[in-house]
Design a protein around this motif. Structure first.
Motif, PDB file in Angstrom:
ATOM      1  N   GLY A  24      18.382   3.466   0.455  1.00  0.00           N
ATOM      2  CA  GLY A  24      17.928   4.425   1.461  1.00  0.00           C
ATOM      3  C   GLY A  24      17.440   3.720   2.709  1.00  0.00           C
ATOM      4  N   SER A  25      16.775   2.592   2.508  1.00  0.00           N
ATOM      5  CA  SER A  25      16.351   1.794   3.655  1.00  0.00           C
ATOM      6  C   SER A  25      17.561   1.219   4.377  1.00  0.00           C
ATOM      7  CB  SER A  25      15.446   0.652   3.182  1.00  0.00           C
ATOM      8  OG  SER A  25      15.311  -0.300   4.206  1.00  0.00           O
ATOM      9  N   ALA A  26      18.485   0.680   3.597  1.00  0.00           N
ATOM     10  CA  ALA A  26      19.642   0.019   4.209  1.00  0.00           C
ATOM     11  C   ALA A  26      20.562   1.025   4.901  1.00  0.00           C
ATOM     12  CB  ALA A  26      20.409  -0.759   3.135  1.00  0.00           C
ATOM     13  N   LYS A 181       5.734   9.104  -4.713  1.00  0.00           N
ATOM     14  CA  LYS A 181       5.844  10.501  -4.307  1.00  0.00           C
ATOM     15  C   LYS A 181       6.631  10.629  -3.019  1.00  0.00           C
ATOM     16  CE  LYS A 181       1.501  11.329  -4.627  1.00  0.00           C
ATOM     17  NZ  LYS A 181       0.282  11.700  -4.088  1.00  0.00           N
ATOM     18  N   GLY A 182       6.418   9.681  -2.123  1.00  0.00           N
ATOM     19  CA  GLY A 182       7.075   9.799  -0.829  1.00  0.00           C
ATOM     20  C   GLY A 182       8.480   9.248  -0.843  1.00  0.00           C
ATOM     21  N   ILE A 183       8.558   7.927  -0.830  1.00  0.00           N
ATOM     22  CA  ILE A 183       9.819   7.266  -0.563  1.00  0.00           C
ATOM     23  C   ILE A 183      10.899   7.560  -1.598  1.00  0.00           C
ATOM     24  CG2 ILE A 183      10.861   4.984  -0.240  1.00  0.00           C
ATOM     25  CD1 ILE A 183       8.109   4.065   0.824  1.00  0.00           C
ATOM     26  N   SER A 340      10.949   2.885   5.638  1.00  0.00           N
ATOM     27  CA  SER A 340      10.917   1.515   5.107  1.00  0.00           C
ATOM     28  C   SER A 340      10.418   0.525   6.155  1.00  0.00           C
ATOM     29  CB  SER A 340      12.293   1.099   4.581  1.00  0.00           C
ATOM     30  OG  SER A 340      13.182   0.787   5.631  1.00  0.00           O
ATOM     31  N   VAL A 341      10.651   0.840   7.425  1.00  0.00           N
ATOM     32  CA  VAL A 341      10.157  -0.057   8.472  1.00  0.00           C
ATOM     33  C   VAL A 341       8.658   0.149   8.657  1.00  0.00           C
ATOM     34  CG1 VAL A 341      10.465  -0.836  10.842  1.00  0.00           C
ATOM     35  CG2 VAL A 341      12.413   0.116   9.616  1.00  0.00           C
TER      36      VAL A 341
END
Ligand code: TRP
Length: 463
Positions: A24-26, A181-183, A340-341
């Protein structure tokens, strides 16, 4: 300054959760917005080939190195280097990562805001085709319409600022609610749906008349296309590989610190890199056939997808309903990256400077808001911020692989990679060779000729 493991640390709860969060970050605007236009500016197939080489030989080793550092130290990038190499200067690499995070977050959230504008416009185009002027547009007229819309919108101030602030707010909100819970929750469902929608687009794009030229452009390496500025092209491919994989600034050190000990770091890295690369190529496949079919210039720059895609949507059965779905998903893909950042900055502020998570989020988003506002007002600042990861990330990545290759204890490395001996690590000698020699030397060499090229263009006499 170093904190031990006295506080129980939040972590990703399943193997799929880890991969989903890192992927998801990438996967984000880097794949769907940045990759196609950078490839389009840099000659197509030849760029793709170089890019793929960098993902395999440098990207995956850097990613594994970041995971190893993060999981071993159980801390944010600054804290991790301080803990593993106390009294040394390595933590500066972590600090550089935090600074880079501010820069990336500023311009990236601005572009993420554009997805909201396009989302809202899609609704308008869909329900008020006459009034918004899209009714009956075809081919060239349709291209001109969306071109103009892009220029008007990004040339303005209030709408880009508004969308930017909304995006930033959401990002802050999710990060404030924590890792699990979030990411993790948001990423797991949305990524697969995005992929499906992209595949529909690919099918549509490929069925357009004149699509073949786009395939040739994307897949047939033509090195004569890059002969004017080969170093520039290679450096941009390197920068894009780092940007797309989210490596070189400690994002994956931070995420690595949330990975449980039994998880296999190498296979996680390979899965994430594969998913990321696959999505980038699929985005290229959705875009370039249409670019050529509609006579759009592949090298036109950051507006490429924001013009090409609406044109494809408009010319599809069902029309702009596709636009609506697409920009919604792109918006989610962007958020899983922005969080993620921001997480890097927040982990740093809360662990190193002992702020509460909430406070850290507020402080960081206010600072990013200021930087982002400057980006929306000045297209020059935007361009500089957008280009800086191409240098900053490989620079950080260099020190990360050198740290793992030359300074990190090999016993600990083996322990991390094998999950304490539970997993076989047959790839180990190859990995060590890549992090010790291949990746650092390639980066140094490319930077050196990049600098040399700059110098001889400024002082032509020397060359
Ligand atoms: N990789 C993301 C994309 O392709 C952007 C991103 C998220 C990123 N986190 C990062 C880039 C950390 C560099 C470093 O959209």
């Amino acid at each position: 300054m170093i904190q031990g493991n006295d506080t129980p640390r939040d972590s990703f709860s399943t193997k799929f959760g880890v991969i989903a969060a890192a992927a998801g970050s990438a996967i984000g605007l880097g794949n769907i917005w940045r990759f196609p236009y950078v490839l389009g500016e840099n000659g197509g197939g030849a760029f793709l080939l170089i890019y793929l080489g960098f993902i395999a030989a440098i990207g995956i080793p850097v990613m594994m190195s970041e995971f190893t550092i993060g999981r071993n130290a159980q801390l944010n990038p600054v804290g991790a280097f301080r803990k593993i190499a106390p009294g040394r200067k390595w933590h500066l690499i972590g600090s550089l990562g935090v600074v880079t995070a501010f820069i990336i977050l500023a311009f990236y959230t601005v572009v993420a805001g554009w997805t909201l504008e396009y989302l809202v416009q899609s609704v308008k185009w869909l329900i008020l085709p006459e009034r918004s002027g899209v009714a009956g547009l075809e081919g060239e007229a349709s291209r001109l319409f969306f071109q103009e819309h892009y220029t008007d919108f990004t040339g303005g101030i209030w709408r880009p600022v508004l969308w930017f602030l909304i995006m930033l707010f959401f990002t802050g909100y999710i990060v404030a609610s924590g890792v699990k819970k979030g990411i993790e929750k948001y990423t797991k469902i949305l990524m697969p749906v995005l992929l499906l929608l992209l595949i529909v687009l690919v099918i549509r794009s490929l069925s357009l008349e004149g699509a073949k030229e786009g395939l040739v452009f994307l897949f047939k390496p033509d090195f004569s296309q890059i002969k004017d500025a080969p170093v520039q092209v290679i450096l941009e491919a390197l920068g894009q590989a780092f940007f797309s994989l989210s490596i070189g600034m400690g994002t994956l050190i931070t995420y690595g610190s949330y990975i449980r000990k039994k998880e296999n770091l190498a296979s996680t890295a390979v899965s994430v890199a594969a998913a990321d690369t696959f999505i980038a190529v699929i985005a290229g496949l959705a875009i370039f056939p249409a670019v050529f079919a509609f006579g759009i210039n592949p090298g036109q720059g950051p507006e490429l997808v924001y013009i090409t895609l609406p044109v494809i949507f408009q010319n599809m059965p069902g029309g702009l309903i596709w636009a609506l779905m697409f920009f919604l998903l792109l918006c989610f893909a962007a958020i899983t990256s922005t969080i993620s950042v921001l997480e890097v900055i927040v982990a740093y502020l809360s662990e190193q400077l002992k702020m509460t998570r909430r406070r850290a989020v507020i402080l960081a988003t206010v600072a990013v808001a200021v930087l982002g506002l400057i980006c929306t007002i000045s297209s020059d600042v935007f361009a500089v911020f957008n280009a800086s990861p191409d240098i900053l990330l490989p620079f950080g990545g260099f020190f990360i692989v050198v740290f793992i290759g030359w300074f990190f204890s090999k016993d600990t490395l083996k322990k991390e990679l094998s999950s304490d001996g539970a997993k076989r690590i047959r790839y180990y000698p190859v990995f060590v060779f890549l992090v010790k020699f291949v990746a650092p030397l390639a980066i140094v060499f490319l930077f050196a000729i990049g600098v040399y090229n700059k110098v001889i263009t400024v002082f032509p006499g020397i060359g």
